[in-house]
Scaffold this motif. Structure first.
Motif, PDB file in Angstrom:
ATOM      1  N   ILE A   1       3.115  -3.149  10.842  1.00 61.38           N
ATOM      2  CA  ILE A   1       2.130  -2.285  11.497  1.00 61.38           C
ATOM      3  C   ILE A   1       1.063  -1.854  10.499  1.00 61.38           C
ATOM      4  N   ILE A   2       1.503  -1.449   9.311  1.00 63.74           N
ATOM      5  CA  ILE A   2       0.556  -0.999   8.282  1.00 63.74           C
ATOM      6  C   ILE A   2      -0.343  -2.151   7.838  1.00 63.74           C
ATOM      7  N   THR A   3       0.196  -3.347   7.750  1.00 60.73           N
ATOM      8  CA  THR A   3      -0.605  -4.521   7.386  1.00 60.73           C
ATOM      9  C   THR A   3      -1.695  -4.773   8.417  1.00 60.73           C
ATOM     10  N   LEU A   4      -1.388  -4.577   9.682  1.00 63.11           N
ATOM     11  CA  LEU A   4      -2.386  -4.751  10.756  1.00 63.11           C
ATOM     12  C   LEU A   4      -3.493  -3.704  10.658  1.00 63.11           C
TER      13      LEU A   4
ATOM     14  N   ALA B   1       3.630   5.679   2.538  1.00 63.82           N
ATOM     15  CA  ALA B   1       4.214   7.021   2.445  1.00 63.82           C
ATOM     16  C   ALA B   1       3.821   7.864   3.645  1.00 63.82           C
ATOM     17  N   ASN B   2       2.560   7.774   4.038  1.00 61.20           N
ATOM     18  CA  ASN B   2       2.079   8.541   5.187  1.00 61.20           C
ATOM     19  C   ASN B   2       2.817   8.166   6.464  1.00 61.20           C
ATOM     20  N   TRP B   3       3.012   6.882   6.686  1.00 59.40           N
ATOM     21  CA  TRP B   3       3.666   6.432   7.915  1.00 59.40           C
ATOM     22  C   TRP B   3       5.178   6.676   7.883  1.00 59.40           C
ATOM     23  N   VAL B   4       5.792   6.502   6.723  1.00 62.92           N
ATOM     24  CA  VAL B   4       7.236   6.743   6.631  1.00 62.92           C
ATOM     25  C   VAL B   4       7.550   8.221   6.815  1.00 62.92           C
TER      26      VAL B   4
ATOM     27  N   ASP C   1       0.866  -1.187   0.000  1.00 62.41           N
ATOM     28  CA  ASP C   1       0.000   0.000   0.000  1.00 62.41           C
ATOM     29  C   ASP C   1       0.900   1.234   0.000  1.00 62.41           C
ATOM     30  N   GLY C   2       1.134   1.797  -1.198  1.00 67.95           N
ATOM     31  CA  GLY C   2       2.068   2.901  -1.331  1.00 67.95           C
ATOM     32  C   GLY C   2       1.646   4.145  -0.568  1.00 67.95           C
ATOM     33  N   LYS C   3       0.372   4.537  -0.680  1.00 65.85           N
ATOM     34  CA  LYS C   3      -0.088   5.762  -0.031  1.00 65.85           C
ATOM     35  C   LYS C   3      -0.002   5.666   1.482  1.00 65.85           C
TER      36      LYS C   3
END
Length: 505
Positions: A404-407, A373-376, A368-370
């Motif tokens: 984390i993003i996958t969760l 990007a938000n989390w990075v 999930d690129g968007k």
């Protein structure tokens, strides 16, 4: 790739003098230390920070009878750089002797390339903002050996010389006078440094002196530059002065601004600008004369008798081209077009090659690129900045952040829980999924449990129920209360849907 046809060229910097308006014309000579373990003509180490004079081969010290031997890897790095700047590669080049006395260059001359450089004309596209870009033409790239370092602050009566840098390979990247303002000059160096780091041909460390800039500054009246562009006749431009050994983007801009105003004041007073080399003093914010600017004939260039002309094969160049990495403009375009990122986010993520590599590793985990990007950008970069750390020193791996993003995507945790989980993983480490399970952080998704919590809040809040029925936007209050009561573990979307149903909104 940036499509220049869809980009507007930035306006030149205009400086108001006492009598008239003036425009800036700037050319750059960037000395980039080649990333190589050995020097250009010897096997001595190029490691930084070693004891003085511990990385010196006999040829570096100009011992009698010692002959230079070309380092093939340095040649390959120069070719790679030329390809990265869309430049022509000269299959036949040659080294020359540039004669001048420097105490930290034992030979009494520098081996360089004047008449036949290894790389010809190329270009760099400097992105100056959304929809604005400047194309800066590269005139040439030539290889040369660096000098050593004179040390004057160890003894009140003597100077010392450290020859560790002597013979280190430098690429001198010479631009045309296409840069039209201080901000553009700094942006040009930033973009060039970015490309070199993506290529792996120079680490771009300006603090260590691995990337240094000589800035040629002149001023002219509006309209004169266009005449130069039409004719390529330098007579239409003003006399240039060279600002030597700049190694800070901020100082580059300040020095150019001061030097331009100095030249304007001379010209408006009826004087003439003298071509010379000048140094910038950041403490006084001024430039001062260093020496008159020498021409090529002053250095008495002649072909180096110790080195045969350098001949390389097109097939070898093709092999280097085939192994080229993805460059920043290409990567940025792919992030925008392929991952749906904004221009701004893509620019932030591609600014440094390490950041781009980290981001792509996160995307490989969470797909999930968007969201990545938000989390990075917002969470990870923000926390690293607070800690004064670079991405290489991040205590959180791409796999952990991707986890984390996958969760979040699976609905196992909410955004609020994710921030708590981020803090735990950042400070303590561990597998995000295992931490969620072990600490009971999993989001409540059972509709029966959520419905019971909604019923309780509605029963306890009759006044808010009436307000929400009159103004449906107030449904968010109930959602917030339910989430708060669950310690942030309830799925917000499910809560909102149930509340709306219960209130008949």
């Amino acid at each position: 790739m940036l499509d220049l046809l869809s980009y507007k060229t930035p306006e030149p910097k205009v400086i108001a003098g006492a009598k008239a308006d003036w425009e800036l014309v700037i050319g750059m000579e960037v000395h980039a230390q080649v990333s190589s373990n050995a020097k250009l003509f010897s096997g001595a180490s190029t490691g930084f920070g070693a004891e003085p004079n511990s990385h010196v081969a006999f040829v570096d010290a100009a011992m009698p009878g010692m002959l230079p031997v070309i380092n093939e890897f340095c040649i390959a790095q120069a070719v790679k750089t030329g390809l990265g700047l869309k430049a022509g590669i000269n299959l036949r080049s040659a080294f020359d002797r540039k004669n001048y006395f420097y105490p930290d260059l034992p030979q009494g001359y520098q081996i360089s390339q004047l008449y036949h450089p290894i790389v010809g004309e190329g270009e760099i596209v400097v992105d100056m903002g959304p929809g604005i870009a400047r194309k800066v033409r590269i005139e040439r790239i030539h290889l040369e050996q660096d000098a050593g370092k004179s040390i004057h602050d160890m003894d009140p009566t003597m100077s010392f010389v450290d020859l560790n840098r002597t013979g280190v390979a430098l690429m001198e990247i010479v631009s045309r006078p296409d840069i039209r303002g201080p901000e553009e000059a700094a942006a040009y160096v930033v973009k060039l440094r970015q490309i070199l780091r993506y290529l792996g041909t120079c680490d771009g460390n300006m603090q260590n002196g691995n990337l240094r800039c000589d800035v040629n500054v002149s001023v002219c009246r509006p309209g004169q530059y266009e005449k130069y562009q039409a004719t390529q006749d330098f007579a239409h431009l003003g006399t240039r002065c060279e600002l030597k050994n700049m190694n800070s983007m901020r100082f580059i801009q300040a020095a150019i601004d001061f030097e331009a105003r100095r030249q304007i004041a001379i010209l408006e007073d009826g004087g003439e600008v003298v071509q010379e080399t000048r140094l910038y003093d950041p403490d006084k914010n001024e430039t001062r004369s260093m020496r008159s600017k020498e021409e090529a004939h002053d250095y008495r260039y002649f072909p180096c008798p110790d080195l045969l002309p350098l001949e390389i094969e097109q097939a070898w160049v093709d092999d280097i081209a085939a192994a080229m990495p993805e460059l920043p403009d290409e990567k940025k375009a792919r992030f925008v077009e392929g991952l749906g990122l904004s221009e701004y986010d893509a620019s932030v993520l591609t600014a440094e090659v390490e950041n781009a590599d980290y981001f792509e590793a996160v995307v490989a985990v969470c797909d999930d690129g968007k969201l990545a990007a938000n989390w990075v950008i917002n969470e990870l970069f923000g926390r690293l900045k607070k800690d004064g750390a670079d991405i290489d020193a991040s205590p959180m791996s791409p796999a952990q952040l991707g986890g984390i993003i996958t969760l979040i995507k699976s609905g196992d945790i909410s955004g609020k829980i994710a921030k708590d989980l981020f803090e735990i993983v950042y400070t303590e480490g561990g597998d995000p999924a295992e931490i969620v399970t072990a600490r009971g952080m999993k989001q409540v998704t059972d509709l029966g449990t959520i419905e019971a919590a909604v019923d309780k809040i509605i029963a306890e809040s009759p006044a808010e129920v009436e307000k929400a029925k009159a103004n449906p936007k107030l449904v968010g209050w109930f959602v917030g209360q339910v989430i708060k009561a669950s310690g942030g573990k309830t799925n917000p979307a499910a809560v909102k849907e149930i509340v709306a149903k219960k209130l008949g909104i």
